[in-house]
Design an enzyme around this catalytic site. Structure first.
Site, PDB file in Angstrom:
ATOM      1  N   ASP A   1      -3.867  -1.806   8.226  1.00  0.00           N
ATOM      2  CA  ASP A   1      -2.661  -1.633   7.418  1.00  0.00           C
ATOM      3  C   ASP A   1      -1.543  -1.164   8.352  1.00  0.00           C
ATOM      4  O   ASP A   1      -1.789  -0.715   9.474  1.00  0.00           O
ATOM      5  CB  ASP A   1      -2.934  -0.594   6.325  1.00  0.00           C
ATOM      6  N   LYS A   2      -0.295  -1.271   7.908  1.00  0.00           N
ATOM      7  CA  LYS A   2       0.827  -0.827   8.744  1.00  0.00           C
ATOM      8  C   LYS A   2       1.330   0.544   8.313  1.00  0.00           C
ATOM      9  O   LYS A   2       1.220   1.528   9.036  1.00  0.00           O
ATOM     10  CB  LYS A   2       1.979  -1.833   8.686  1.00  0.00           C
TER      11      LYS A   2
ATOM     12  N   LYS B   1      -5.670  -9.216   1.290  1.00  0.00           N
ATOM     13  CA  LYS B   1      -6.162  -8.530   2.488  1.00  0.00           C
ATOM     14  C   LYS B   1      -7.682  -8.708   2.611  1.00  0.00           C
ATOM     15  O   LYS B   1      -8.205  -9.044   3.688  1.00  0.00           O
ATOM     16  CB  LYS B   1      -5.832  -7.039   2.426  1.00  0.00           C
TER      17      LYS B   1
END
Length: 1169
Positions: free
Chosen positions: A398-399, A792
């Site tokens: 994830d960012k 995702k």
């Protein structure tokens, strides 16, 4: 089942009746559960996080354990040992270890399950439902009351709130990873009629909406109340997992509960994870079973022929049983199955569990993975996956909150061609001293700026552009302000806007309040109110926002801020400093800062009046309103005058670039999967050095073209070449250089749908997926932005399915849970976004940088230790068991054992277990510093070089060789010998003592040769195991214990009689020496002629070759590589809300003066600015 990248919901009728629980149990809403048993299709709000309960624990756990082939094998073996005709060993030799294994594993499973339940109980809090109620008691149709800072317990339709027009602010970090606040609004009719509890109790509306689904961005439905229908959409819904903020209380109607909520639909199923070594070990156990059956069958056949030729004719072997040779051979087969059962030792599984538990504890105790700021240690939440950490090939991250802190900081700016934020050359002492804002009583003390000249310029008030620059920042935004007793509370739609408003405040331009048509700021020491004529809000196509204001002197001015790519197209030919600002933007972008251009234009009264009429017409159109408004906005957003640009840093977590660089050197590929927009994700990619300027970046259109070409080539190829093409597929990027992919969730949906062909559509879909995975895996970096939680997980599934690779997912929010569960290893970061990711993870820690230590140190060590343990364990048991095989040639294949019964029982428990157990726990070929310094040491784990079928057969042949030496050298020594006292110790018991002694000494010295990291404990274990063997052997061979248990201990005096003969000691020494000498020679040759990467670490030449060269910076001054660094909100701002005036309370009469009157609370605090 193919992984689908699309997340389209299935729409059916879902009816909810307010305040009527009985309605939802009507027959029309029943579904069949089992046979004739039915229950309501509406889920309760209780979420099951446990696997066992009091009734199911024992049967379910035993069922799961006996699914393991070895446990089932030993159960069958125990049954065989109870049968007298074929039993060659006492039943307790199998029962005791089996019960021990099952008990230890069951206790571990129970503790793991209790831990998960305890964590869940801590998170699930109470919520008010008329009277206080637990989350689990809420049902569909209930009307609930939530307070400020409460987590939302279900998917709820907002009815009313304490704010005007039923406005409700929510924090959606658990859903999308964003910590900025978003707002929801109730319907006007419910806001007006449902404020009192008595009104809420009489509320009887019927809601018809879509079926439960995983779409977080969409909701459609209608409310039927008092014969009127009202449309419902996502803006009216409060989703489970969000948090109520800046709203004292609100009321809502539960639409979806428990497993039907959107966040739970995105959570995915809990998958049972097993390591590659586990799977390989099971296959090897099956191989041993086959070998065992073949060997037992061969020996049984040998016994049949032996009895026919010799046994039946020897009168002294007659046993009084009239059984033919075939039947005796059949019994001999089962007898050898029991005798040779130790080829698959049950203690193997106990030892594996102990080693994994110890490795998990080492992770928990590692102080270098402890985060003192939050008092958060690393946590291994599972004990079954440690060695898999040493085999990771792909990381999916994830960012927001994982790579970044999600904290924006105003770093630099350029005004009228002059750049600020870097100290002038020659004034190096200023670099370390931030600007003193004590002159500004409204300043945020946490704000830091490093350039003193800008403050001096503002305070001198000589540069009008600089004053206008910060005035624009304080006016052109959609930040909301709420009056509190101790000052103002700012609520920004994005962290970027909050950072810009904070910067303006520190430089003397303070945003104070706004009403429906005014906005008030403090310009240095003077309070000024501007009339707001129009607010032209941001959207993803416009990439800019504007505000039209009338100043107190009557001038009308438009202020605009936006991405440089759209602003430069709309600048006036007379605008100055274009080139110098563009150069500054290049430098900012090269430093991976998020940039915005600021500009303005003066508007005449006549021009504004004409434009305002067009704007009003576009605002009320019923068809394609947004497009009509965009066309009107274009007419006034032109001929702009450039003021300058801002540069904001989205702070990375400490050590992220270094961690990514280290992992890349270990040949681990990193994909970033984020719900953020493309520009932001791309900027962070450059910031953390996942992307570099020497990479060729490919976007959706380019990818589609390459996939289309590949599919066309596949269709045009003849069938005969199909196999060859699969063996050596052409690369998608034949040209030299690095490549990266950046794709969006929308592209993934269209890609998943693909071309629709009735006959071969499914085959084409599979081909497109394989091609996409092949293309992505050729790239050094992949960034997927604007993806849903389900997408995702599906991306992870694609790589797992088509690449057969070991994957790791890391995230910190509930939107990452599905991805974490899908990957082979799930890592949760305990950061800003709650505990959902941590609860679903296999490992948890506080910072992304700890990932390199988890993989390159703990993962690598765990893999090497487990491989070494398994290789040695198989070897020592082959060496131990196959002595029975050689002995059978001299015992008429009669299932006679070559050792004493108690030696067979204790061998794997006491005589040979501790040294190899310590190697599995403590061994390390290099220390942690060298493991991090040379990431290439990680490669053998990825390639599975240390434990595979080749290693297994090497262990098998090594065991065969050792068993041969251990049997035949003592056999030759006992053949026609005479002792010093004239006696011949050539009896069976003395032979068993010598072979057992040789075996114990050999296997313990063998593990010494394989030990890389010696400690006192290892030395003590090796010598202690040998000493324990001799101590126990003399005890159980003593006359005293034989007197007490004459039928159990039958080797009376055997040890003392045999070992008093010096030539038998010589025999033992000779046996051990011949067994170990070839191993020593082979190891010497390997380390000198064919050294491994780990062996080379000691060589100076290797260290010089691998010494890190100073890497050139990813961005170099003078390169033209400016990217779009637009940094606005992820969705539309509050413009509609502000313009409508629905959220505006009456303007306060007085304004506070001191610093306390303005309060901005950091992200991590409750108000979350």
């Amino acid at each position: 089942e193919e992984a689908s990248l699309s997340a389209e919901p299935r729409y059916r009728h879902w009816k909810v009746k307010a305040n009527d629980r009985a309605y939802h149990h009507l027959p029309e809403f029943q579904r069949k559960v089992f046979l004739c048993i039915k229950k309501s299709k509406y889920s309760g709000n209780a979420i099951k996080t446990y696997k066992y309960n009091v009734l199911t624990f024992l049967p379910l756990n035993l069922f799961e354990q006996f699914k393991r082939a070895a446990n089932l094998y030993f159960l069958g073996l125990l049954i065989l040992q109870v049968i007298p005709q074929i039993s060659t060993l006492p039943w307790y030799t199998t029962l005791v270890p089996l019960v021990l294994v099952l008990s230890i594993t069951a206790m571990k499973d129970l503790v793991d399950d209790l831990v998960s339940v305890c964590v869940c109980v801590c998170v699930c809090v109470c919520v008010c439902v008329g009277a206080k109620s637990k989350w689990r008691h809420i049902q569909v149709g209930d009307v609930v009351r939530l307070k400020k800072n409460d987590f939302i317990p279900a998917d709820i339709l907002l009815l009313s709130s304490s704010n005007p027009n039923s406005l409700c602010y929510v924090e959606t970090a658990e859903l999308d990873g964003e910590t900025n606040l978003k707002f929801k609004m109730g319907l006007r009719v419910t806001d007006e009629r449902l404020q009192e509890e008595s009104q809420l109790a009489r509320f009887d509306a019927l809601i018809e909406c879509e079926e439960p689904n995983n779409r977080l961005d969409k909701f459609t439905g209608t409310m039927l109340w008092r014969r009127e229908r009202y449309p419902l959409d996502l803006d009216n819904m409060l989703l489970r997992g969000c948090k109520i903020r800046n709203t004292d209380f609100c009321h809502g109607l539960v639409i979806f509960a428990g497993a039907d909520t959107k966040i739970m639909r995105n959570g995915g199923k809990t998958r049972f994870k097993r390591t590659k070594i586990d799977e390989l070990m099971n296959y090897m156990v099956y191989t041993i079973f086959v070998l065992l059956i073949l060997v037992a069958a061969g020996l049984a056949i040998g016994h049949t022929f032996w009895y026919e030729e010799i046994g039946s004719k020897a009168w002294y072997l007659y046993d009084g049983k009239d059984e033919d040779a075939s039947y005796r051979g059949f019994l001999s087969f089962w007898g050898y199955i029991i005798v040779l059962n130790t080829m698959v030792p049950i203690s193997l599984y106990v030892s594996v569990e102990v080693i994994r538990l110890g490795q998990s504890k080492f992770i928990n105790w590692d102080l270098q993975m402890y985060f003192p700021e939050k008092d958060t240690p690393a946590k291994a939440r599972t004990t079954t996956l440690n060695e898999q950490l040493g085999q990771i090939e792909y990381i999916f991250s994830d960012k927001t909150g994982t790579l970044t802190q999600n904290i924006m900081a105003f770093k630099k700016c350029t005004i009228s061609g002059q750049t600020y934020g870097t100290s002038p050359s020659g004034y190096t002492e200023i670099i370390t001293s931030p600007v003193d804002f004590s002159w500004n009583r409204y300043a945020d003390r946490k704000f830091q700026f490093m350039d003193h000249s800008l403050v001096a310029l503002i305070r001198s008030r000589k540069d009008k552009d600089a004053l206008e620059f910060f005035k624009l920042l304080s006016l052109c935004h959609t930040v909301m302000v709420e009056q509190k007793e101790d000052g103002c509370l700012h609520t920004a739609a994005s962290p970027d806007e909050g950072a810009l408003v904070t910067a303006a405040r520190n430089f003397g331009y303070v945003f104070l309040s706004r009403t429906q048509d005014t906005i008030t700021i403090r310009e240095m020491d003077q309070e000024t109110t501007y009339e707001m004529l129009a607010l032209l809000d941001f959207n993803s196509d416009r990439k800019r926002m504007s505000i039209i204001l009338r100043a107190p002197d009557g001038r009308i001015r438009l202020y605009c801020k936006g991405a440089d790519t759209v602003i430069y197209e709309r600048l006036s030919p007379n605008s100055r400093h274009k080139q110098s600002t563009q150069d500054a933007l290049d430098r900012f972008a090269n430093e991976t800062l998020r940039t915005l251009c600021l500009c303005y234009r003066d508007v005449s009264r006549d021009e504004y009046d004409a434009w305002a009429r067009k704007h009003k017409d576009a605002s009320v159109t019923m068809t394609d309103r947004e497009a009509a408004l965009d066309r009107v906005y274009e007419q006034i957003e032109n001929n702009l005058m450039l003021l300058g640009a801002t540069a904001i840093e989205d702070k990375l977590q400490d050590g992220v670039p270094e961690t990514i660089a280290k992992l890349a050197k270990a040949d681990i590929k990193i994909w970033v999967l984020t719900g953020d927009k493309k520009e932001t994700a791309e900027n962070i990619g450059f910031s953390c050095e996942l992307l570099t300027d020497d990479m060729q970046i490919h976007y959706g259109e380019d990818i589609n073209e390459k996939l289309t070409v590949r599919q066309a080539n596949r269709r045009n190829e003849p069938l005969s070449s199909g196999r060859n093409r699969k063996k050596a597929p052409e690369p998608f990027f034949p040209q030299p250089g690095k490549n990266a992919l950046i794709i969006t969730g929308g592209w993934l949906v269209s890609f998943a749908q693909g071309p629709r062909r009735p006959r071969c559509g499914e085959m084409l879909q599979v081909g497109r997926r394989i091609d996409f995975v092949d293309m992505a895996c050729e790239c050094e970096a992949v960034i997927c932005c604007r993806v849903t939680p389900k997408q995702k997980a599906n991306v992870v599934s694609l790589v797992k399915k088509y690449k057969k690779a070991v994957t790791l997912s890391i995230g910190d929010g509930a939107n990452d849970v599905n991805m974490i569960k899908t990957a082979d290893i799930g890592v949760g970061i305990s950061g800003q976004e709650g505990m959902q990711a941590v609860m679903s993870s296999d490992y948890a820690f506080a910072q992304f940088r700890y990932l390199q230590r988890l993989l390159l140190v703990h993962g690598r060590w765990s893999y090497i230790r487990m491989c070494k343990f398994l290789r040695y364990f198989f070897y020592k048991n082959f060496a131990f068991t196959l002595v029975h095989f050689w002995y059978s040639f001299f015992s008429g294949y009669s299932s006679q054992v070559a050792y004493e019964d108690w030696f067979i029982t204790i061998y794997n428990v006491l005589y040979s277990s501790l040294p190899v157990l310590l190697v599995g726990l403590l061994d390390q070929d290099v220390n942690d510093k060298l493991s991090l310094k040379f990431p290439k040491l990680y490669l053998p784990g990825q390639q599975g070089l240390l434990f595979n079928y080749k290693n297994f057969f090497i262990s098998l042949f090594h065991g065969i060789f050792t068993s041969l030496i251990i049997f035949f050298i003592p056999y030759g020594a006992f053949l026609q010998t005479m002792g010093q006292d004239g006696e011949a110790p050539s009896d069976y018991q003395s032979f068993a003592v010598v072979t057992a002694s040789s075996l114990v000494i050999t296997v313990n010295l063998q593990i010494s040769l394989d030990t890389s990291y010696w400690t006192f404990v290892n030395c003590f274990a090796v010598l202690g195991s040998i000493a324990i063997y001799f101590g126990i052997m003399f005890d159980i061979h003593s006359a005293g214990i034989h007197v007490i248990f004459p039928s159990i201990f039958t080797f009376t005096g055997a040890a003392s009689n045999a070992l008093r003969q010096p030539y038998l000691w010589l025999t033992i020494i000779l046996t051990v020496g011949i067994s170990l000498l070839p191993v020593i020679c082979i190891q010497f040759l390997h380390k000198t002629i064919w050294p491994s990467v780990g062996d080379k670490r000691h060589r100076k030449k290797y260290e010089m070759e691998e010494e890190e060269k100073k890497k050139p910076p990813a961005f170099q001054r003078g390169q033209r590589s400016r990217r779009s660094a637009y940094a606005f909100s992820h969705s539309r701002g509050y413009a509609d809300l502000i313009s409508s005036g629905r959220s505006i309370r009456r303007r306060p009469a007085a304004r506070g003066g001191p610093q306390d009157s303005i309060r901005e609370v950091p992200h991590r605090e409750a108000e979350n600015i």
